[in-house]
Design a protein around this motif. Structure first.
Motif, PDB file in Angstrom:
ATOM      1  N   LEU A  76     -15.317 -64.756  -0.036  1.00 39.90           N
ATOM      2  CA  LEU A  76     -14.792 -63.894   0.969  1.00 39.90           C
ATOM      3  C   LEU A  76     -14.524 -62.387   0.550  1.00 39.90           C
ATOM      4  O   LEU A  76     -14.062 -62.437  -0.864  1.00 39.90           O
ATOM      5  N   LYS A  77     -14.737 -61.470   1.234  1.00 42.47           N
ATOM      6  CA  LYS A  77     -13.784 -60.136   0.979  1.00 42.47           C
ATOM      7  C   LYS A  77     -12.743 -59.896   1.898  1.00 42.47           C
ATOM      8  O   LYS A  77     -12.696 -60.298   3.017  1.00 42.47           O
ATOM      9  N   SER A 116      -9.505 -57.646   3.559  1.00 40.54           N
ATOM     10  CA  SER A 116      -9.243 -56.273   3.889  1.00 40.54           C
ATOM     11  C   SER A 116      -8.251 -55.558   2.851  1.00 40.54           C
ATOM     12  O   SER A 116      -8.588 -54.311   2.722  1.00 40.54           O
ATOM     13  N   TYR A 168     -12.008 -59.883  -3.633  1.00 41.81           N
ATOM     14  CA  TYR A 168     -12.632 -60.909  -3.362  1.00 41.81           C
ATOM     15  C   TYR A 168     -11.868 -62.335  -3.651  1.00 41.81           C
ATOM     16  O   TYR A 168     -10.886 -62.160  -4.019  1.00 41.81           O
ATOM     17  N   ILE A 187     -21.580 -65.162  11.647  1.00 39.95           N
ATOM     18  CA  ILE A 187     -20.542 -64.613  10.377  1.00 39.95           C
ATOM     19  C   ILE A 187     -19.280 -64.360  10.837  1.00 39.95           C
ATOM     20  O   ILE A 187     -18.178 -64.682  10.658  1.00 39.95           O
ATOM     21  N   GLU A 188     -19.273 -63.280  12.179  1.00 44.84           N
ATOM     22  CA  GLU A 188     -18.116 -62.923  12.558  1.00 44.84           C
ATOM     23  C   GLU A 188     -17.218 -64.108  13.194  1.00 44.84           C
ATOM     24  O   GLU A 188     -16.052 -63.922  12.975  1.00 44.84           O
ATOM     25  N   ILE A 223     -15.678 -65.878   9.967  1.00 43.50           N
ATOM     26  CA  ILE A 223     -14.608 -65.117   9.534  1.00 43.50           C
ATOM     27  C   ILE A 223     -13.423 -65.234  10.469  1.00 43.50           C
ATOM     28  O   ILE A 223     -12.365 -65.652   9.876  1.00 43.50           O
ATOM     29  N   THR A 244     -12.531 -60.060   5.738  1.00 43.33           N
ATOM     30  CA  THR A 244     -13.523 -59.031   6.385  1.00 43.33           C
ATOM     31  C   THR A 244     -14.968 -59.295   6.477  1.00 43.33           C
ATOM     32  O   THR A 244     -15.625 -58.884   7.311  1.00 43.33           O
ATOM     33  N   SER A 245     -15.434 -59.884   5.252  1.00 40.23           N
ATOM     34  CA  SER A 245     -16.686 -60.301   5.255  1.00 40.23           C
ATOM     35  C   SER A 245     -17.136 -61.454   4.312  1.00 40.23           C
ATOM     36  O   SER A 245     -16.048 -61.853   3.667  1.00 40.23           O
ATOM     37  N   GLN A 260     -19.797 -63.214   1.592  1.00 40.23           N
ATOM     38  CA  GLN A 260     -21.122 -62.894   0.822  1.00 40.23           C
ATOM     39  C   GLN A 260     -22.339 -63.905   1.515  1.00 40.23           C
ATOM     40  O   GLN A 260     -22.105 -64.886   1.791  1.00 40.23           O
ATOM     41  N   GLU A 261     -23.245 -63.124   1.373  1.00 47.26           N
ATOM     42  CA  GLU A 261     -24.546 -63.874   2.124  1.00 47.26           C
ATOM     43  C   GLU A 261     -25.039 -65.127   1.375  1.00 47.26           C
ATOM     44  O   GLU A 261     -24.620 -64.987   0.160  1.00 47.26           O
TER      45      GLU A 261
END
Ligand code: FAD
Length: 497
Positions: free
Chosen positions: A249-250, A252, A286, A306-307, A310, A361-362, A364-365
């Motif tokens: 994960l990333k 904020s 991360y 993904i949204e 998260i 916030t995101s 990783q693929e």
């Protein structure tokens, strides 16, 4: 993987007339009737197997032993493993200080890419059913750290690099084992091994059809260990009916895990009735997610866009268990659900205080994956000329992040038992003079840890009933102890979270 010239003689326990040169990659293999013989054959080149071989090669007493590693994966790829600084593998582990010190002692820690290691000094653990039941573990920032997070591949690559810097061993990668049996009867020994009773040695047949014999065979071959099956060692345990969902994960903000932050870096774990969710800091913004949950919820998480994935992770650290359960009934729309619920009852102070992690916030693929979780414990770690280490010997629930650490502790203990046997002129395959020492040292210790982690899992799986308030009282009581005994004990055990 580049193989050196493994021209080691068998250790002096075998008469010198039997010593021979072993160059596996460049020579014709021996036949099954006259196999190559090693002091130690290790099946499995994960963290446990590689650390054992590195420990044996690094010690003066055992550096001369002839060692072979059989690994089904391509170790060349493991040695060349590389990811850019903004990408992290989803298989990361929290190394306790004793694991780190073992890796240093065997010379592997200096090969670790420290830019991919994140020490953390604080842990926040709380009960999902009661936000006031919390426990905090704090080290004086920035050092000493409670533990270090890094990718398993970083550890494996470092161990391979360290092994490469030592006297060569025989690396048989991209090779699996097809059979293990005891050697031919003593009446028909191969002429060059006339003085050895090979009938007592495990003979390992490889996928290449070649056979190697081991004075000591080590199973470091993971959960479904073929070596354990060969040795006839039973396991006890059960499936948890839970999956561990992992992802990179990333966040904020780096505030909760920026090394420059005087508050230090924090790891988070919330016990939900379906299982704990943990967010463990990796370098920069991360973090590694390990979310233990039911197979149905794991499947739902993996099916979300993904949204919504998260949003569900953010909700798991913020919303009530009832609200979170509701989110799992939706096949999509978790993001708008979370936004609505937070607009009604914002929870900003908890984040500002560092009590909960910053927003994800995101993701990783391709980093979202899941693993079925189980408890397994071998009834013994050793039998005739055979020892088990790592996941081959025990598989633990990941809630305390101890699996890899336990495997490293096994390696340390077995290497020390082998060292003891060698320095006392004993056979490394002998149960009495070597293997029992390892079994006695580790089995009970690991059994206690497996039991404690298993009880924690069951304790926090209960949604209602008399135990729920008691576990809150228990957490608060331990927390109130400050840095005194019990809390320090918890901190040591939980170094892996
Ligand atoms: C979701 C999750 C999160 C976790 N988080 C943590 C954590 O934070 N901290 C921690 O300490 N642990 C953690 N663990 C546990 C940890 O990942 C494992 O305990 C550890 O990787 C086991 O290492 P090992 O070397 O014993 O086995 P493995 O890593 O499984 O290695 C076994 C090796 O044997 C090889 N092999 C298997 N069969 C054969 C064969 N027939 N022939 C040749 N080779 C063979 C395989 O290719 C493999 O390389 C976690 C586990 C899970 C599932």
């Amino acid at each position: 993987m580049a193989v050196g010239n493994p021209s080691k003689a068998l250790s002096p326990y075998i008469c010198s007339s039997c010593s021979r040169s072993l160059k596996l990659r460049s020579r014709k293999f021996a036949t099954a009737a006259s196999p190559d013989i090693y002091d130690v054959v290790c099946v499995g080149g994960g963290p446990a197997g590689l650390s054992l071989l590195t420990a044996l090669r690094s010690s003066k007493a055992t550096s001369h032993l002839s060692l072979a590693l059989v690994e089904s994966q391509d170790l060349d790829r493991a040695q060349k493993w590389h990811l850019p600084p903004d990408q992290y593998s989803n298989r990361a582990s929290s190394l306790t200080p004793s694991s780190q010190s073992f890796l240093s002692q065997i010379g592997a820690w200096s090969h670790i890419d420290t830019s991919r290691v994140q020490p953390y000094q604080h842990m926040r653990v709380w009960d999902g059913l009661s936000s006031t039941s919390r426990i905090s573990f704090d080290s004086p920032a920035p050092e000493p750290a409670i533990a270090h997070m890094t990718e398993n591949q970083n550890i494996i690559r470092a161990l391979l690099a360290r092994l490469d810097s030592l006297e060569p061993i025989s690396l048989l990668d991209k090779t699996s084992i097809t059979d293990i049996h005891l050697g031919p009867p003593p009446s028909s020994p191969a002429p060059e091994h006339a003085s050895l009773n090979l009938s007592s040695y495990p003979h390992v047949t490889l996928s290449s059809k070649h056979t190697i014999a081991a004075r000591l065979l080590v199973g470091a071959d993971g959960l479904n260990s073929p070596v354990r099956t060969f040795a006839g060692i039973q396991t006890r345990g059960w499936d948890y009916d839970r999956h561990g969902v992992v992802a990179t994960l990333k966040l904020s903000s780096e505030s909760s895990h920026n090394p420059e932050n005087p508050r230090g870096v924090t790891a988070y774990q919330r016990f939900l009735p379906t299982g704990p969710i943990a967010l463990l800091a990796l370098p920069g913004p991360y973090a590694s997610l390990v979310w233990t949950t039911t197979p149905t919820q794991a499947a739902r998480l993996k099916s979300l866009n993904i949204e919504d994935f998260i949003a569900t992770v953010n909700a798991a650290f913020r919303l009530s268990v009832v609200d979170l359960d509701y989110m799992f009934t939706l096949s999509s729309g978790q993001l708008s659900e979370l936004q609505w619920r937070e607009s009604v009852s914002p929870n900003t102070s908890a984040e500002a205080n560092g009590d909960i992690p910053a927003y994800v916030t995101s993701v990783q693929e391709s980093s979202i994956a899941s693993f079925p979780l189980r408890l397994r414990h071998a009834s013994s770690y050793t039998t005739h000329r055979t020892a088990l280490i790592g996941d081959a010997a025990h598989t633990i629930h990941p809630l305390a992040g101890q699996g890899l650490n336990m495997g490293l502790a096994d390696s340390k203990s077995l290497a020390s038992a082998v060292e003891y046997a060698i320095t006392h002129g004993a056979d490394t395959g002998s149960e009495m003079n070597c293997l029992d020492k390892y079994n006695i040292d580790m089995w009970m210790r690991n059994n206690r840890l497996l039991g404690a982690v298993d009880k924690l899992h069951w304790l926090y799986s209960v949604k209602s009933g008399p135990v729920v308030p008691f576990r809150g009282v228990g957490l608060r009581a331990v927390d109130a102890l400050g840095d005194l005994g019990l809390k320090r004990w918890f901190m040591r055990q939980a170094g892996g979270l």
